[in-house]
Enzyme design. Sequence first.
Site, PDB file in Angstrom:
ATOM      1  CE  LYS A 165      -4.343  -1.617   0.394  1.00 42.99           C
ATOM      2  NZ  LYS A 165      -5.320  -1.181  -0.934  1.00 42.99           N
ATOM      3  CG  ASP A 193      -4.039  -0.162  -4.729  1.00 40.69           C
ATOM      4  OD1 ASP A 193      -3.305   0.936  -5.073  1.00 40.69           O
ATOM      5  OD2 ASP A 193      -4.353  -1.045  -3.757  1.00 40.69           O
ATOM      6  CD  GLU A 219      -4.902  -2.930  -7.536  1.00 40.27           C
ATOM      7  OE1 GLU A 219      -4.242  -3.215  -6.618  1.00 40.27           O
ATOM      8  OE2 GLU A 219      -5.674  -2.865  -6.503  1.00 40.27           O
ATOM      9  CG  ASP A 244      -9.797  -1.114  -6.899  1.00 38.27           C
ATOM     10  OD1 ASP A 244     -10.731  -1.685  -7.485  1.00 38.27           O
ATOM     11  OD2 ASP A 244      -8.828  -1.589  -5.784  1.00 38.27           O
ATOM     12  CE  LYS A 268     -10.792  -4.104  -4.538  1.00 39.36           C
ATOM     13  NZ  LYS A 268      -9.684  -2.936  -3.748  1.00 39.36           N
TER      14      LYS A 268
HETATM   15 MG   LIG Z   1      -6.636  -1.038  -5.144  1.00 38.70          MG
END
Ligand SMILES: [Mg+2]
Length: 362
Positions: A165, A193, A219, A244, A268
Amino acid sequence: MQSSMRIENVEAKLYRAPLRAPFKIALGETDHIETIIVRVTVEGGLAGFGEASAYAPVTGEDSEGALAFLRKAASALVGRDAAGVAGIHAAMDAISVGRPAAKAGVDIAVYDILAKRAQLPLYRFLGGTDPCVRTDMTVGLADTAVMAERAALRAREGFRTLKIKAGIDPAQDVEHLLAIREAVGPETELRIDANQGWDAKSALWVLERLEGVGIAEVEQPLPHWDLAGMRFLRERIGQQLMLDESVHTPHDAMRAAMAGAGDMINIKLMKSGGLHPALKINAIAEAAGMACMAGCMSETRVSISAGAHMAAALPNVVLADLDSWMEIADDGCAQGGFTREGDRLTLADAPGLGVTVDFDAL
Ligand SMILES: [Mg+2]
């Protein structure tokens, strides 16, 4: 001719559980999971389970809103044929736009029922043959030493890909990634990401400094609306650019494809509204030459199983980020679905999701 699959009941219960450690990303920090377990029952007593993990900064709904939606959906869906998935989505869309997590809760439970009725594991019901899915593991934002230590631990546990992250402070992001590469050695694949946290210039600045560190994918570097920025970036970086937060719906996927905004899409179920729209997103991506990843929000093994079945069924879904269930201190609300060995999830050889839920105990 099979017997009727008239929906008799749609029930939803809130489930909260602490995480093993606080989880921080560019959009916020949490120390617990809060999700909704859904049970749909059809005539004759067959039940399917789903999950709605609402996260307002991404799905535009909180748990309260999702529960309110599910109460309305229950009255609109009772009496409908569970086999009519498109009609079920149309009925839910007529109640409200958005609310994708709540809709996913119903959609997943309905697919669980359909696959159970067909007596097939869901991945086979969806056309797949291989029950294995390899997942990455996410390392949330923390102090550099903590992130490096967690990354090394996950690599030792057998995770060949780590998702790191980023997106609050570009200089710190560089420091984190350098330390993590040092800690895990050269073999582990790294993805970064930023959860929309950079702008195009800071993204270029970070990636320039990480040249040679071996980042495979980047990402959602930029805000969800900035498709032009994504394309600008994509033309200047060597990594795969994965969208995303920019892609929730099939329409978003089409816009992103036409804009040339990404190389990959993170699907997702909580963003798409379940499997039915997710299959459309994957089809659009595949036709546009974009591969997909099956990702997740803060979900238990109920909807993680659904994501894993989707990943196992669809050849164009080449990556999986199905790790949130491992961060729950006591994932006691559900059993089954899959087993894990290292970074490999093997789906249960049972009809439907393969998940059992003690719904009345929730
Ligand atoms: Mg993501």
